[in-house]
Motif scaffolding. Structure first.
Motif, PDB file in Angstrom:
ATOM      1  N   MET A   1       0.847  -1.159   0.000  1.00  0.00           N
ATOM      2  CA  MET A   1       0.000   0.000   0.000  1.00  0.00           C
ATOM      3  C   MET A   1       0.901   1.232   0.000  1.00  0.00           C
ATOM      4  N   THR A   2       0.517   2.210  -0.784  1.00  0.00           N
ATOM      5  CA  THR A   2       1.471   3.274  -1.052  1.00  0.00           C
ATOM      6  C   THR A   2       1.341   4.524  -0.188  1.00  0.00           C
ATOM      7  N   THR A   3       0.177   4.917   0.223  1.00  0.00           N
ATOM      8  CA  THR A   3       0.031   6.195   0.913  1.00  0.00           C
ATOM      9  C   THR A   3      -0.782   6.050   2.178  1.00  0.00           C
ATOM     10  N   SER A   4      -1.048   7.155   2.859  1.00  0.00           N
ATOM     11  CA  SER A   4      -1.720   7.102   4.159  1.00  0.00           C
ATOM     12  C   SER A   4      -3.196   6.761   4.049  1.00  0.00           C
ATOM     13  N   LYS A   5      -3.739   6.220   5.149  1.00  0.00           N
ATOM     14  CA  LYS A   5      -5.148   5.850   5.204  1.00  0.00           C
ATOM     15  C   LYS A   5      -6.079   7.035   4.971  1.00  0.00           C
ATOM     16  N   MET A   6      -5.638   8.239   5.336  1.00  0.00           N
ATOM     17  CA  MET A   6      -6.505   9.408   5.234  1.00  0.00           C
ATOM     18  C   MET A   6      -6.536  10.005   3.826  1.00  0.00           C
ATOM     19  N   SER A   7      -5.638   9.577   2.932  1.00  0.00           N
ATOM     20  CA  SER A   7      -5.615  10.166   1.597  1.00  0.00           C
ATOM     21  C   SER A   7      -5.989   9.173   0.494  1.00  0.00           C
ATOM     22  N   THR A   8      -6.172   7.907   0.862  1.00  0.00           N
ATOM     23  CA  THR A   8      -6.565   6.908  -0.123  1.00  0.00           C
ATOM     24  C   THR A   8      -7.672   6.018   0.446  1.00  0.00           C
ATOM     25  N   HIS A   9      -8.301   5.278  -0.433  1.00  0.00           N
ATOM     26  CA  HIS A   9      -9.266   4.262  -0.025  1.00  0.00           C
ATOM     27  C   HIS A   9      -9.112   3.080  -0.959  1.00  0.00           C
ATOM     28  N   TYR A  10      -9.774   1.977  -0.609  1.00  0.00           N
ATOM     29  CA  TYR A  10      -9.553   0.714  -1.300  1.00  0.00           C
ATOM     30  C   TYR A  10     -10.862   0.127  -1.817  1.00  0.00           C
ATOM     31  N   LEU A  11     -10.723  -0.619  -2.926  1.00  0.00           N
ATOM     32  CA  LEU A  11     -11.838  -1.336  -3.525  1.00  0.00           C
ATOM     33  C   LEU A  11     -11.393  -2.765  -3.761  1.00  0.00           C
ATOM     34  N   PHE A  12     -12.162  -3.727  -3.218  1.00  0.00           N
ATOM     35  CA  PHE A  12     -11.917  -5.140  -3.480  1.00  0.00           C
ATOM     36  C   PHE A  12     -12.667  -5.509  -4.749  1.00  0.00           C
ATOM     37  N   THR A  13     -11.937  -6.038  -5.744  1.00  0.00           N
ATOM     38  CA  THR A  13     -12.554  -6.455  -7.008  1.00  0.00           C
ATOM     39  C   THR A  13     -12.375  -7.962  -7.169  1.00  0.00           C
ATOM     40  N   TYR A  14     -13.380  -8.616  -7.715  1.00  0.00           N
ATOM     41  CA  TYR A  14     -13.337 -10.075  -7.831  1.00  0.00           C
ATOM     42  C   TYR A  14     -13.884 -10.555  -9.164  1.00  0.00           C
ATOM     43  N   GLY A  15     -14.334  -9.654 -10.028  1.00  0.00           N
ATOM     44  CA  GLY A  15     -14.958 -10.045 -11.289  1.00  0.00           C
ATOM     45  C   GLY A  15     -14.496  -9.176 -12.443  1.00  0.00           C
ATOM     46  N   THR A  16     -15.446  -8.559 -13.117  1.00  0.00           N
ATOM     47  CA  THR A  16     -15.149  -7.821 -14.348  1.00  0.00           C
ATOM     48  C   THR A  16     -14.282  -6.588 -14.136  1.00  0.00           C
ATOM     49  N   LEU A  17     -14.175  -6.092 -12.929  1.00  0.00           N
ATOM     50  CA  LEU A  17     -13.332  -4.921 -12.678  1.00  0.00           C
ATOM     51  C   LEU A  17     -11.867  -5.281 -12.419  1.00  0.00           C
ATOM     52  N   LYS A  18     -11.544  -6.576 -12.245  1.00  0.00           N
ATOM     53  CA  LYS A  18     -10.151  -6.965 -12.012  1.00  0.00           C
ATOM     54  C   LYS A  18      -9.279  -6.493 -13.179  1.00  0.00           C
ATOM     55  N   SER A  19      -8.019  -6.262 -12.874  1.00  0.00           N
ATOM     56  CA  SER A  19      -7.111  -5.665 -13.863  1.00  0.00           C
ATOM     57  C   SER A  19      -6.887  -6.527 -15.102  1.00  0.00           C
ATOM     58  N   ASP A  20      -7.156  -7.826 -15.035  1.00  0.00           N
ATOM     59  CA  ASP A  20      -6.953  -8.694 -16.195  1.00  0.00           C
ATOM     60  C   ASP A  20      -8.218  -8.864 -17.040  1.00  0.00           C
ATOM     61  N   GLN A  21      -9.273  -8.158 -16.719  1.00  0.00           N
ATOM     62  CA  GLN A  21     -10.535  -8.286 -17.443  1.00  0.00           C
ATOM     63  C   GLN A  21     -10.698  -7.163 -18.474  1.00  0.00           C
ATOM     64  N   PRO A  22     -11.348  -7.447 -19.607  1.00  0.00           N
ATOM     65  CA  PRO A  22     -11.512  -6.432 -20.653  1.00  0.00           C
ATOM     66  C   PRO A  22     -12.261  -5.175 -20.169  1.00  0.00           C
ATOM     67  N   GLU A  23     -13.183  -5.333 -19.241  1.00  0.00           N
ATOM     68  CA  GLU A  23     -13.975  -4.201 -18.766  1.00  0.00           C
ATOM     69  C   GLU A  23     -13.181  -3.251 -17.872  1.00  0.00           C
TER      70      GLU A  23
END
Length: 160
Positions: free
Chosen positions: A1-23
């Motif tokens: 994780m690159t930066t502080s908790k107060m300046s970033t947030h996170y999204l758990f992806t498990y389907g079409t939004l994953k980085s290896d998916q065309p969408e």
């Protein structure tokens, strides 16, 4: 994780939004970082072929409102005061995206998932407990459901 908790947030992806998916390229802003992660729940296939993650209500800290920034800050405060629940279930493989904490950072993804805060839809954006690549419990947004539609099919797989 690159930066502080107060300046970033996170999204758990498990389907079409994953980085290896065309969408991904069409519907996601470029994340600051992408790391493997796990979420406890059941994976279902909707009749359109897309996956949906069912999580137990006690694994969600809060449902999204129209104020992403206030939601994330409230969830961070809750996270610091509670012990993560004991998770004993099926672990679903996915990716943890880190985004700048900006009001519109999930707007494109909300539109793809047909999610509007306060409106009933198949996918709801919630802050849930996940395990990051180090096995550390943390919170992240995820597009999930508590109860899948009756026309969905339960999958045995832990990855889509």
């Amino acid at each position: 994780m690159t930066t502080s908790k107060m300046s970033t947030h996170y999204l758990f992806t498990y389907g079409t939004l994953k980085s290896d998916q065309p969408e991904h390229a069409q519907h996601c802003l470029p994340p600051l970082s992408i790391t493997p992660a796990l979420a406890c729940g059941d994976l279902w296939r909707l009749r359109e072929g897309y996956p949906i993650l069912q999580v137990e209500p006690e694994l969600a800290l809060l449902d999204a409102s129209k104020d992403l920034l206030a939601d994330w800050l409230a969830a961070l405060e809750t996270e610091s005061k509670v012990t993560p629940p004991e998770l004993d279930g099926k672990w679903i493989e996915g990716q943890l995206f880190e985004f700048p904490l900006e009001a519109d950072s999930l707007k494109k993804m909300d539109a793809w998932e047909n999610f509007i805060p306060g409106v009933k839809s198949v996918y709801q954006r919630r802050i849930i407990w996940v395990k990051d690549s180090d096995g550390t419990d943390r919170i992240a947004w995820a597009y999930v459901c508590y109860s899948p539609p009756n026309w969905a099919t339960l999958l045995d797989e832990t990855s889509w």
